[in-house]
Design a protein around this motif. Structure first.
Motif, PDB file in Angstrom:
ATOM      1  N   ARG A 145       0.828  -1.211   0.000  1.00 22.46           N
ATOM      2  CA  ARG A 145       0.000   0.000   0.000  1.00 22.46           C
ATOM      3  C   ARG A 145       0.863   1.262   0.000  1.00 22.46           C
ATOM      4  O   ARG A 145       0.532   2.248  -0.663  1.00 22.46           O
ATOM      5  CB  ARG A 145      -0.939  -0.018   1.205  1.00 22.46           C
ATOM      6  CG  ARG A 145      -2.015  -1.085   1.084  1.00 22.46           C
ATOM      7  CD  ARG A 145      -2.986  -1.100   2.252  1.00 22.46           C
ATOM      8  NE  ARG A 145      -4.053  -2.056   1.996  1.00 22.46           N
ATOM      9  CZ  ARG A 145      -5.139  -1.802   1.292  1.00 22.46           C
ATOM     10  NH1 ARG A 145      -5.325  -0.588   0.780  1.00 22.46           N
ATOM     11  NH2 ARG A 145      -6.050  -2.727   1.086  1.00 22.46           N
ATOM     12  N   LEU A 173      -7.855  -7.685  -8.184  1.00 22.26           N
ATOM     13  CA  LEU A 173      -8.968  -6.787  -7.873  1.00 22.26           C
ATOM     14  C   LEU A 173      -8.635  -5.878  -6.692  1.00 22.26           C
ATOM     15  O   LEU A 173      -9.058  -4.712  -6.658  1.00 22.26           O
ATOM     16  CB  LEU A 173     -10.234  -7.595  -7.604  1.00 22.26           C
ATOM     17  CG  LEU A 173     -10.697  -8.479  -8.782  1.00 22.26           C
ATOM     18  CD1 LEU A 173     -12.021  -9.146  -8.453  1.00 22.26           C
ATOM     19  CD2 LEU A 173     -10.804  -7.680 -10.080  1.00 22.26           C
ATOM     20  N   ASP A 174      -7.865  -6.386  -5.715  1.00 22.93           N
ATOM     21  CA  ASP A 174      -7.418  -5.531  -4.614  1.00 22.93           C
ATOM     22  C   ASP A 174      -6.517  -4.414  -5.128  1.00 22.93           C
ATOM     23  O   ASP A 174      -6.598  -3.272  -4.685  1.00 22.93           O
ATOM     24  CB  ASP A 174      -6.677  -6.353  -3.561  1.00 22.93           C
ATOM     25  CG  ASP A 174      -7.607  -7.255  -2.761  1.00 22.93           C
ATOM     26  OD1 ASP A 174      -8.763  -6.863  -2.546  1.00 22.93           O
ATOM     27  OD2 ASP A 174      -7.173  -8.347  -2.367  1.00 22.93           O
ATOM     28  N   ASP A 177      -8.726  -1.905  -6.882  1.00 24.80           N
ATOM     29  CA  ASP A 177      -9.495  -1.126  -5.902  1.00 24.80           C
ATOM     30  C   ASP A 177      -8.637  -0.012  -5.312  1.00 24.80           C
ATOM     31  O   ASP A 177      -9.105   1.117  -5.115  1.00 24.80           O
ATOM     32  CB  ASP A 177      -9.998  -2.034  -4.778  1.00 24.80           C
ATOM     33  CG  ASP A 177     -11.197  -2.879  -5.187  1.00 24.80           C
ATOM     34  OD1 ASP A 177     -11.783  -2.595  -6.249  1.00 24.80           O
ATOM     35  OD2 ASP A 177     -11.528  -3.815  -4.444  1.00 24.80           O
ATOM     36  N   LEU A 178      -7.370  -0.342  -5.021  1.00 29.31           N
ATOM     37  CA  LEU A 178      -6.488   0.659  -4.419  1.00 29.31           C
ATOM     38  C   LEU A 178      -6.031   1.691  -5.445  1.00 29.31           C
ATOM     39  O   LEU A 178      -6.240   2.899  -5.257  1.00 29.31           O
ATOM     40  CB  LEU A 178      -5.271  -0.021  -3.785  1.00 29.31           C
ATOM     41  CG  LEU A 178      -4.219   0.926  -3.179  1.00 29.31           C
ATOM     42  CD1 LEU A 178      -4.821   1.797  -2.084  1.00 29.31           C
ATOM     43  CD2 LEU A 178      -3.028   0.130  -2.645  1.00 29.31           C
ATOM     44  N   CYS A 180      -6.881   2.330  -8.711  1.00 29.65           N
ATOM     45  CA  CYS A 180      -7.859   3.029  -9.546  1.00 29.65           C
ATOM     46  C   CYS A 180      -9.040   3.561  -8.737  1.00 29.65           C
ATOM     47  O   CYS A 180      -9.585   4.620  -9.076  1.00 29.65           O
ATOM     48  CB  CYS A 180      -8.366   2.096 -10.644  1.00 29.65           C
ATOM     49  SG  CYS A 180      -7.040   1.406 -11.656  1.00 29.65           S
ATOM     50  N   GLY A 181      -9.409   2.841  -7.675  1.00 32.33           N
ATOM     51  CA  GLY A 181     -10.515   3.293  -6.846  1.00 32.33           C
ATOM     52  C   GLY A 181     -10.116   4.376  -5.878  1.00 32.33           C
ATOM     53  O   GLY A 181     -10.518   5.536  -5.999  1.00 32.33           O
ATOM     54  N   GLU A 182      -9.263   4.037  -4.911  1.00 32.22           N
ATOM     55  CA  GLU A 182      -8.883   4.990  -3.872  1.00 32.22           C
ATOM     56  C   GLU A 182      -7.929   6.077  -4.363  1.00 32.22           C
ATOM     57  O   GLU A 182      -8.023   7.234  -3.929  1.00 32.22           O
ATOM     58  CB  GLU A 182      -8.232   4.250  -2.699  1.00 32.22           C
ATOM     59  CG  GLU A 182      -9.146   3.278  -1.969  1.00 32.22           C
ATOM     60  CD  GLU A 182      -8.427   2.579  -0.826  1.00 32.22           C
ATOM     61  OE1 GLU A 182      -7.539   3.219  -0.214  1.00 32.22           O
ATOM     62  OE2 GLU A 182      -8.751   1.410  -0.554  1.00 32.22           O
ATOM     63  N   GLN A 206     -13.015  -9.836 -15.057  1.00 37.51           N
ATOM     64  CA  GLN A 206     -13.269  -8.668 -14.205  1.00 37.51           C
ATOM     65  C   GLN A 206     -12.164  -7.627 -14.354  1.00 37.51           C
ATOM     66  O   GLN A 206     -12.439  -6.426 -14.419  1.00 37.51           O
ATOM     67  CB  GLN A 206     -13.382  -9.112 -12.742  1.00 37.51           C
ATOM     68  CG  GLN A 206     -14.654  -9.877 -12.415  1.00 37.51           C
ATOM     69  CD  GLN A 206     -14.654 -10.382 -10.983  1.00 37.51           C
ATOM     70  OE1 GLN A 206     -13.888 -11.270 -10.611  1.00 37.51           O
ATOM     71  NE2 GLN A 206     -15.504  -9.799 -10.164  1.00 37.51           N
ATOM     72  N   ALA A 210     -12.438  -3.773 -16.065  1.00 33.91           N
ATOM     73  CA  ALA A 210     -12.022  -2.562 -15.355  1.00 33.91           C
ATOM     74  C   ALA A 210     -11.279  -1.606 -16.269  1.00 33.91           C
ATOM     75  O   ALA A 210     -11.195  -0.407 -15.984  1.00 33.91           O
ATOM     76  CB  ALA A 210     -11.149  -2.931 -14.161  1.00 33.91           C
TER      77      ALA A 210
END
Length: 303
Positions: A145, A173-174, A177-178, A180-182, A206, A210
């Motif tokens: 992270r 996917l994690d 999520d980090l 591109c998402g957060e 999936q 994305a």
């Protein structure tokens, strides 16, 4: 601005890359691989010559900061072999570094990444063309992270693509999520590596939906039982409309894996993988995966 791939000899238009190994290594050193270092410049030149003889013309290296990139050796190798080379900044998993090496970066990894992308690596003058980071097995630890947050910051400052080592092909996917998402990185700026090591069609679909790049980089030494599934996995993605997001690489990480040392090496991508994949995907699509797709994946409107 004109999109360009940042090579060790300068920025080039994406269409000039030609046939590209989208994930490999000429030099690499890690405490996890004692005695197996890629550090012989003569062997690196011979491997590039063999790749060139097989029809290759570009190699994207994913060796990041602190793992023996030997950036100053890359321009003369590129010139001598006639092969475009792209160098990486970024950080791998914590296990690949001495603790003091990571401690020296606390509070400033993004600054280091940006400097290596825009100014150069050390005193070599070689600018990196991508950011390499890594996830863990089905999870993201604190180190992952931390490095991905720094990579996202460096991306926003420069536009550079982020290439991700997926441990045994897991955690995609994690990662998305980090990043591109957060953290707001556009999916088309993310390359997911080692998907061939986890031939999970639902996960692949999936990740493709994305909008990221999907790298199949082998042969997979430790997970060779998955290799025979790779053509089917890539064909399923192509038939679902994602052929324009596929990438291929060799990922030579230890000396014994070089073709000049008796392993498959970089030429295997073109000598064995290409004709095998052509039977499953068709020669036209494989040609695009090796030429057009890498150019688009690694070309940047540099800031």
């Amino acid at each position: 601005m004109v999109s360009a791939v940042r090579t060790v000899l300068g920025d080039v238009r994406p269409e000039r890359l030609g046939v590209c190994d989208a994930h490999d290594h000429l030099f690499l050193r890690s405490p996890q691989l004692p005695g197996q270092e890629l550090q012989d410049a003569t062997a690196a030149r011979a491997e590039l010559d063999a790749f060139r003889a097989a029809g290759g013309s570009a190699v994207v290296q994913w060796t990041p900061y602190g793992m023996g990139r030997r950036a100053a050796d890359l321009p003369p190798l590129s010139r001598a072999a006639g092969v475009h080379l792209v160098c990486a900044t970024g950080l791998h998993q914590a296990a690949h570094y001495a603790p003091e090496a990571l401690d020296a970066l606390r509070g400033r990894p993004a600054d280091v990444f940006v400097a290596e992308l825009t100014e150069g690596i050390g005193t070599s003058g070689v600018r990196a063309g991508l950011i390499k980071v890594a996830g863990g097995f089905h999870a993201l630890d604190a180190h992952a992270r931390w490095t991905m947050t720094a990579a996202a910051e460096a991306h926003h400052a420069t536009g550079a693509p982020i290439a991700v080592h997926l441990e045994m092909g897991t955690g995609a996917l994690d990662v998305l999520d980090l990043l591109c998402g957060e953290l707001g990185v556009p999916p088309y700026r993310v390359v997911l590596g080692h998907l061939n090591r986890s031939p999970d069609p639902l996960l692949h679909r999936q990740a493709a939906e994305a909008g990221c790049w999907l790298a199949f980089d082998g042969p997979s030494r430790a997970h060779h039982a998955t290799d025979w599934r790779m053509p089917d996995a890539m064909r399923a993605l192509a038939e679902a409309g994602f052929g324009h997001r596929l990438l291929l690489g060799g990922d030579t990480v230890v000396a014994g894996a070089r073709s000049v040392d008796g392993g498959p090496g970089m030429p295997y991508l073109l000598r064995r993988m290409r004709p095998r994949l052509a039977l499953a995907l068709g020669e036209e699509l494989v040609e695009r995966v090796l030429t057009d797709n890498p150019g688009r994946a690694f070309a940047v409107d540099w800031r």
